[in-house]
Write an enzyme that holds these catalytic residues in place. Structure first.
Site, mmCIF file in Angstrom:
data_model
loop_
_atom_site.group_PDB
_atom_site.id
_atom_site.type_symbol
_atom_site.label_atom_id
_atom_site.label_comp_id
_atom_site.label_asym_id
_atom_site.label_seq_id
_atom_site.Cartn_x
_atom_site.Cartn_y
_atom_site.Cartn_z
ATOM 1 N N SER A 156 8.614 -5.687 3.071
ATOM 2 C CA SER A 156 8.488 -6.852 2.182
ATOM 3 C C SER A 156 9.336 -7.982 2.757
ATOM 4 C CB SER A 156 9.022 -6.504 0.793
ATOM 5 O OG SER A 156 9.268 -7.683 0.057
ATOM 6 N N TYR B 151 16.616 -3.990 -3.253
ATOM 7 C CA TYR B 151 15.245 -3.946 -2.702
ATOM 8 C C TYR B 151 15.270 -4.469 -1.257
ATOM 9 C CZ TYR B 151 10.137 -4.789 -2.510
ATOM 10 O OH TYR B 151 8.810 -4.798 -2.166
HETATM 11 P P1 NAP Z 1 2.912 -0.372 -7.154
HETATM 12 O O1 NAP Z 1 1.702 -0.989 -7.766
HETATM 13 O O2 NAP Z 1 4.153 -0.301 -7.960
HETATM 14 O O3 NAP Z 1 2.572 1.106 -6.640
HETATM 15 C C1 NAP Z 1 3.600 1.900 -6.138
HETATM 16 C C2 NAP Z 1 3.060 3.232 -5.704
HETATM 17 O O4 NAP Z 1 4.188 4.066 -5.336
HETATM 18 C C3 NAP Z 1 2.310 3.952 -6.785
HETATM 19 O O5 NAP Z 1 1.176 4.588 -6.250
HETATM 20 C C4 NAP Z 1 3.319 4.993 -7.288
HETATM 21 O O6 NAP Z 1 2.615 6.125 -7.755
HETATM 22 C C5 NAP Z 1 4.089 5.313 -6.002
HETATM 23 N N1 NAP Z 1 5.402 5.880 -6.282
HETATM 24 C C6 NAP Z 1 6.447 5.307 -6.936
HETATM 25 N N2 NAP Z 1 7.455 6.182 -7.051
HETATM 26 C C7 NAP Z 1 7.060 7.328 -6.445
HETATM 27 C C8 NAP Z 1 7.648 8.593 -6.248
HETATM 28 N N3 NAP Z 1 8.886 8.889 -6.704
HETATM 29 N N4 NAP Z 1 6.948 9.551 -5.592
HETATM 30 C C9 NAP Z 1 5.707 9.291 -5.144
HETATM 31 N N5 NAP Z 1 5.084 8.103 -5.291
HETATM 32 C C10 NAP Z 1 5.748 7.140 -5.954
HETATM 33 O O7 NAP Z 1 3.322 -1.082 -5.790
HETATM 34 P P2 NAP Z 1 2.540 -2.120 -4.834
HETATM 35 O O8 NAP Z 1 2.755 -3.482 -5.344
HETATM 36 O O9 NAP Z 1 1.175 -1.619 -4.537
HETATM 37 O O10 NAP Z 1 3.468 -2.000 -3.536
HETATM 38 C C11 NAP Z 1 3.206 -1.090 -2.492
HETATM 39 C C12 NAP Z 1 4.186 -1.340 -1.376
HETATM 40 O O11 NAP Z 1 4.115 -2.692 -0.938
HETATM 41 C C13 NAP Z 1 5.643 -1.097 -1.745
HETATM 42 O O12 NAP Z 1 6.318 -0.543 -0.647
HETATM 43 C C14 NAP Z 1 6.157 -2.500 -2.037
HETATM 44 O O13 NAP Z 1 7.553 -2.602 -1.847
HETATM 45 C C15 NAP Z 1 5.389 -3.292 -0.996
HETATM 46 N N6 NAP Z 1 5.249 -4.718 -1.310
HETATM 47 C C16 NAP Z 1 4.456 -5.102 -2.345
HETATM 48 C C17 NAP Z 1 4.309 -6.457 -2.614
HETATM 49 C C18 NAP Z 1 3.421 -6.953 -3.720
HETATM 50 O O14 NAP Z 1 3.437 -8.167 -3.972
HETATM 51 N N7 NAP Z 1 2.640 -6.128 -4.373
HETATM 52 C C19 NAP Z 1 4.984 -7.419 -1.830
HETATM 53 C C20 NAP Z 1 5.785 -6.969 -0.781
HETATM 54 C C21 NAP Z 1 5.898 -5.626 -0.533
HETATM 55 P P3 NAP Z 1 3.022 7.038 -9.001
HETATM 56 O O15 NAP Z 1 3.686 6.176 -10.018
HETATM 57 O O16 NAP Z 1 1.705 7.597 -9.402
HETATM 58 O O17 NAP Z 1 3.922 8.070 -8.413
#
Ligand code: NAP
Length: 270
Positions: free
Chosen positions: A156, A175
């Site tokens: 990120s 983070y």
């Molecule tokens: P999200 O919607 O919160 O999804 C997070 C995923 O991680 C879910 O599938 C969740 O599944 C899983 N997870 C969380 N805790 C876990 C655990 N203890 N064990 C196994 N799985 C776990 O996140 P997202 O926005 O798609 O982000 C995905 C990635 O992109 C992350 O690394 C985030 O930091 C990065 N990112 C996102 C953005 C953005 O704007 N969306 C920007 C920059 C970076 P369960 O709850 O089912 O376990």
């Protein structure tokens, strides 16, 4: 139109995508399946009702299978060492040795340093830093043996140092620490496994509309113009998960500039 090509460039390759129950991980799983990969989708939520957030592993796998792709799911809590080990064991049992590992899962709390609870700090570090490290340890021996592998870590821009003037709200230090560590791990590992033809790269998404982002209320009047289509991230990950490990490794890439560099339009997802 979006479709699955079972004879695509990833035919016969086995991928593990963490955090594939929703958001960016779900999109990456779909994108890799579109190019013929066998995709193991992992997270904690398999079925509706197991999480307050929308999205399940079951739905991700159905989405891929309905379109003609190959996918299965393995439930795992990445904060548990035993679950991480079982995930890779069962992934190998399902399809064979892992060729592609996508470390995407994250749990994030935005809390100022002064009041950040130790328990949450350790959970974030475990899921965002140690789990990608440990999962890499678990897949590397067979990648080395077969002289091929692709690891993509999802970071990120939060991993970059804040610059003055400080316009953003606070609370993102931990983070940022996790993502900075993940990026340095990526380049360090890329160097270590270069001779074994294993690529290790980062894709750093911009702001993407996902259930996780909605929880934190990160999309608002001030940020809405920066929102990036999820297809950009999925495309960038696919490209780094299929490039030549001799030339495409040790990169920290932002999705949009990478696609511009490669003159690519992101594919529509199945
Ligand atoms: P999200 O919607 O919160 O999804 C997070 C995923 O991680 C879910 O599938 C969740 O599944 C899983 N997870 C969380 N805790 C876990 C655990 N203890 N064990 C196994 N799985 C776990 O996140 P997202 O926005 O798609 O982000 C995905 C990635 O992109 C992350 O690394 C985030 O930091 C990065 N990112 C996102 C953005 C953005 O704007 N969306 C920007 C920059 C970076 P369960 O709850 O089912 O376990």
């Amino acid at each position: 139109m979006a479709s699955i090509n079972r004879n695509g460039p990833l035919k016969g390759r086995n991928a593990v995508v963490t955090g594939a129950s929703r958001g960016i991980g779900e999109a990456i799983a779909a994108r890799l399946a579109m190019e013929g990969a066998n995709v193991v989708c992992s997270a904690r939520t398999a079925e509706t009702g197991e999480s307050k957030l929308p999205g399940t592993l079951h739905a991700t796998v159905d989405r891929i299978k309905r379109a003609g792709g190959e996918a299965t799911f393995i439930k795992a809590d990445l904060s548990e060492a035993a679950d991480r080990e079982r995930l890779i064991e069962q992934a190998v049992a399902a399809y064979g040795p892992v060729d592609i590992l996508i470390n995407n899962a994250a749990v994030t709390f935005f809390i100022p340093v002064e009041t950040f609870p130790e328990k949450r700090f350790k959970l974030m570090m475990e899921v965002q830093v140690w789990a990608p490290f440990h999962l890499s340890q678990l897949v590397l021996p067979s990648m080395r043996e077969r002289k091929q592998g692709w690891i993509v870590n999802i970071s990120s821009p939060a991993g970059l140092h804040p610059k003055q003037p400080y316009t953003r709200r606070g609370g993102g230090a931990v983070y940022g620490m996790c993502k900075a560590a993940l990026e340095r791990f990526t380049t360090g590992l890329a160097l270590e496994v270069y001779d074994d033809n294993i690529a290790v790269n980062v894709v750093s998404p911009g702001l993407v509309d996902t259930p996780g982002v909605a929880v934190h209320g990160l999309i608002n009047e001030a940020t809405k113009d920066r929102v990036q289509p999820i297809e950009y991230i999925a495309e960038a990950v696919y490209r780094l998960a299929s490039g030549d490990p001799k030339t495409v490794t040790g990169r920290i890439d932002y999705a949009e500039p990478l696609l511009k560099e490669l003159a690519l339009q992101p594919a529509e997802l199945v």
